[in-house]
Enzyme design. Structure first.
Site, mmCIF file in Angstrom:
data_model
loop_
_atom_site.group_PDB
_atom_site.id
_atom_site.type_symbol
_atom_site.label_atom_id
_atom_site.label_comp_id
_atom_site.label_asym_id
_atom_site.label_seq_id
_atom_site.Cartn_x
_atom_site.Cartn_y
_atom_site.Cartn_z
ATOM 1 N N SER A 187 0.851 -1.185 0.000
ATOM 2 C CA SER A 187 0.000 0.000 0.000
ATOM 3 C C SER A 187 0.887 1.236 0.000
ATOM 4 O O SER A 187 2.034 1.189 0.466
ATOM 5 C CB SER A 187 -0.883 0.012 1.249
ATOM 6 O OG SER A 187 -1.548 1.250 1.406
ATOM 7 N N TYR A 229 -2.892 -1.098 10.283
ATOM 8 C CA TYR A 229 -2.763 -1.381 8.861
ATOM 9 C C TYR A 229 -1.429 -0.882 8.321
ATOM 10 O O TYR A 229 -0.726 -1.601 7.591
ATOM 11 C CB TYR A 229 -3.923 -0.717 8.125
ATOM 12 C CG TYR A 229 -4.000 -0.991 6.644
ATOM 13 C CD1 TYR A 229 -4.585 -2.166 6.168
ATOM 14 C CD2 TYR A 229 -3.522 -0.075 5.717
ATOM 15 C CE1 TYR A 229 -4.680 -2.412 4.799
ATOM 16 C CE2 TYR A 229 -3.610 -0.317 4.351
ATOM 17 C CZ TYR A 229 -4.195 -1.487 3.899
ATOM 18 O OH TYR A 229 -4.292 -1.725 2.550
#
Length: 279
Positions: free
Chosen positions: A156, A169
């Site tokens: 990401s 995350y």
């Protein structure tokens, strides 16, 4: 004309919908047969509504519609024994393994000092441990075949920049990059390449849900929190004039990394971020 993945088999986790489905379909379009797995059930703490067995079956129908074979299994990537068994069953049915796409993921929101142990641990177990489990199950098969392979992990932009309210995350995705780089070194002698894709916001249920809309638009009444109303706020994240990228944009990058066109590409974090990380 045969596709650039003709005769190959790809293993995709989180394949029921969104990025995983787009990746499975793109790899199938390039000629690969597919082993598609997904929990297809709720995951505690995940903000997105759960995928379903019907979603996974829809992915399978799409692969078959492209003329490729597909094996599916409803599996939680946190369960190593079940994941390994599903992969081995798929390899028995389809004959081999060439491409591994560790895509399954979740997230939840909260300031670092406010998130619960359950939120933290569940995110680590799915986002980081799930990738490790996927690789751990696949590596012995790829080594035994002796013909190399390509493993692609979903990272990401948040593994490059970080973002508020997403510390579990962000930490897990940083871990995915470290795992990728380590395995790229370990597996290079076997001709096995390991890379990451690093998307910005992607047009999937992971961002299109009530909790995400509330985070981006707390000033709007709940009834007015729609994709159309929040897209301008998402558009402040990239530098290009888009609010988010499409799952197919990520799938295109995965297809490149899976193919022989990337035969000497390993240890790379390939950004599909519309310039987000330039800021």
């Amino acid at each position: 004309m045969p596709g650039k993945l003709a005769g190959k088999v790809a293993f995709v986790t989180g394949a029921a919908r969104g990025q995983g489905r787009a990746e499975a379909l793109r790899l199938a379009r390039d000629g690969a047969d597919i082993i598609a797995v997904d929990i297809a059930a709720p995951v505690e703490t995940n903000v997105a509504p759960p995928a379903t067995p019907a979603d996974l079956e829809e992915t399978a129908r799409g692969v078959k519609g492209l003329g490729r074979s597909v094996v599916t299994a409803q599996v939680d990537v946190r369960d190593y024994a079940a994941l390994k068994a599903a992969l081995e069953d798929g390899v028995r049915q389809l004959g081999r393994l060439d491409v591994v796409v560790a895509n399954a993921g979740i997230w939840s929101y909260g300031l670092s000092e406010e998130i619960s142990d359950l939120e933290w641990q569940t995110t680590q177990d799915v986002v980081l441990k799930g990738v490790w489990h996927t690789a751990k199950a696949a590596i012995p098969i790829l080594k035994d075949q002796g013909s190399g392979g390509s493993m692609i992990f979903t990272s990401s932009t948040m593994a490059i920049k970080g973002m508020q309210n997403l510390s579990p995350y962000v930490a897990a995705k940083h871990g995915v990059v470290g795992l990728m780089k380590t395995q790229a070194l370990e597996l290079a002698p076997f001709g096995i390449r390991v890379n990451c894709v690093a998307p910005t916001s992607v047009n999937t249920k992971l961002i299109h849900n009530d909790q995400t809309y509330a985070l981006f638009a707390p000033d709007l009444p709940e009834a007015e929190r729609t994709a159309d109303r929040v897209k301008d706020r998402f558009a402040t994240i990239p530098v290009m004039d888009v609010p988010w990228v499409e799952p197919e944009d990520v799938a295109n990058a995965v297809a490149f990394l899976a193919s022989d066109e990337a035969r000497y590409v390993t240890g790379l974090e390939l950004k599909i971020d519309a310039g987000q990380t330039l800021k």
